[in-house]
Design an enzyme around this catalytic site. Structure first.
Site, short mmCIF file in Angstrom:
data_model
loop_
_atom_site.label_atom_id
_atom_site.label_comp_id
_atom_site.label_asym_id
_atom_site.label_seq_id
_atom_site.Cartn_x
_atom_site.Cartn_y
_atom_site.Cartn_z
N SER A 1 35.78 50.40 29.05
CA SER A 1 37.08 50.20 28.41
C SER A 1 38.17 50.25 29.46
O SER A 1 38.07 50.98 30.46
CB SER A 1 37.34 51.28 27.36
N TYR B 1 37.53 59.87 24.72
CA TYR B 1 37.01 58.50 24.68
C TYR B 1 36.99 57.89 26.08
O TYR B 1 35.99 57.29 26.51
CB TYR B 1 37.87 57.65 23.75
N TYR C 1 43.27 51.93 15.02
CA TYR C 1 43.64 53.13 15.78
C TYR C 1 44.90 52.90 16.60
O TYR C 1 45.41 53.81 17.24
CB TYR C 1 42.51 53.51 16.74
N LYS D 1 33.78 56.35 28.43
CA LYS D 1 33.70 54.99 28.95
C LYS D 1 33.69 54.97 30.48
O LYS D 1 33.10 54.06 31.09
CB LYS D 1 34.87 54.16 28.40
#
Length: 257
Positions: free
Chosen positions: A144, A157, A197, A161
Site C-alpha cells: 500500500s 495497517y 474508510y 503492508k
C-alpha cells in the site's frame, strides 16, 4: 470484454477476487487469456456471479472458498486450484483487511487480525503457490502507498503492508533460483467498497475540508484511482513485459504526495 492473448495458457489464483480491486484483476487477467481461480472468503454469491460472467464471455474461471488468515485453508486452496487446473503459473495475493485506530485503542485482537491476514496470509499463500509452480512463475503481493505516508491513525495497517514490501525484496533472490519473479503493488486511495474508510484519512485539523477537495490537493491526478487502473498494473507485472522486474513494489497512486 476486450480480449488479448498475453496470458493465454496461464493458470492464475487471485485471492480476495470476488469484489473490488480483486474482481477487476480477475476480469483483466481472464480477458488476457488466463484461466482464473477466484478465491473468496464468505461471499459465495459474488464469486459465483463473477465466474458466471466470465464463462458467459468465453473465459475460463472457477470459484474457490478459503480464509487466507488460516494457514491450513490457504494450502488447501492452492491444492484445490492445482487439482482443478492441472497446475499453477501465476499468483495475485489480493485479500486483505483495513484498519484505522488510535494507538491507545489498538488491541491484540486487532493486531492478530491485521497481521494474520495481511502478512501471514500473503506469506503462506506464496509458500503454497511456489511449491506448485514447478515450471517457474510470477507472483504479485499487495502492499500500500500507506507504507510511505503519515496517515492519521493508520499505523497498524501501514505496518502490515510495509512487511509485504520487505517480503518481496527479500524473497526475490531466493525465488529467482526457481525462475519465479515476485513483486508487490502499492495502490493509493481507490474507488472501491473499502473507500468507505476514506473519512478516516482526514486529520482532525482538516475535518472541515470536503474529501474530494482533499484528494485533489494530495494527489497529482486529483482523483481516486479506479480498480481497473490497479488491475492493469498487476497484469503488466504478470506479463512477459515485466521479465526484468522482481523484488520491487510498484506504486499505483496517482502521484499521491
Amino acid at each position: 470484454m476486450t480480449s488479448t492473448s498475453t496470458l493465454a495458457g496461464k493458470r492464475v489464483l487471485v485471492t480476495g477476487g470476488s469484489s473490488g480491486i480483486g474482481a477487476s484483476i480477475v476480469r483483466r487477467l481472464a480477458s488476457q487469456g488466463a484461466t482464473v481461480a477466484v478465491n473468496y472468503r464468505s461471499d459465495r454469491a459474488a464469486a459465483d456471479a463473477l465466474v458466471g460472467e466470465l464463462r458467459d464471455s468465453g473465459c475460463a474461471a472457477a470459484a474457490f472458498p478459503a480464509d487466507v488468515s488460516d494457514v491450513a485453508q490457504t494450502h488447501e486452496l492452492v491444492n484445490a486450484v492445482v487439482s482443478e487446473f492441472g497446475g499453477l503459473d501465476l499468483l495475485v495475493s489480493n485479500a486483505g483487511v483495513e484498519h484505522f485506530g488510535a494507538l491507545d485503542t489498538i488491541t491484540q485482537a486487532d493486531f492478530d487480525r491485521l497481521f494474520q491476514t495481511n502478512v501471514a496470509g500473503q506469506l503462506f499463500v506464496t509458500q503454497a503457490a511456489v511449491a506448485a509452480m514447478t515450471g517457474g512463475g510470477r507472483i504479485v503481493l499487495s502492499s500500500s502507498v500507506s507504507v510511505r505516508l503519515s496517515v492519521h491513525q493508520h499505523a497498524l495497517y501501514a505496518a502490515s503492508k510495509a512487511a509485504i514490501s520487505a517480503m518481496v525484496r527479500n524473497l526475490a533472490p531466493e525465488l529467482a533460483e526457481r525462475n519465479i519473479a515476485i513483486n508487490a503493488i502499492a495502490p493509493g486511495a481507490t474507488a472501491t467498497r473499502m473507500a468507505g474508510y476514506a473519512p478516516n484519512y482526514i486529520h482532525p485539523a482538516l475535518a472541515d475540508v470536503p474529501f474530494p477537495a482533499l484528494i485533489r490537493s494530495m494527489s497529482a491526478l486529483g482523483r481516486l484511482g479506479q480498480p481497473d487502473e490497479i488491475a492493469a498494473v498487476v497484469a503488466f507485472l504478470l506479463s512477459p513485459d515485466a521479465s526484468y522486474i522482481t523484488g520491487t513494489t510498484i506504486e499505483a497512486d496517482g502521484g499521491w504526495k
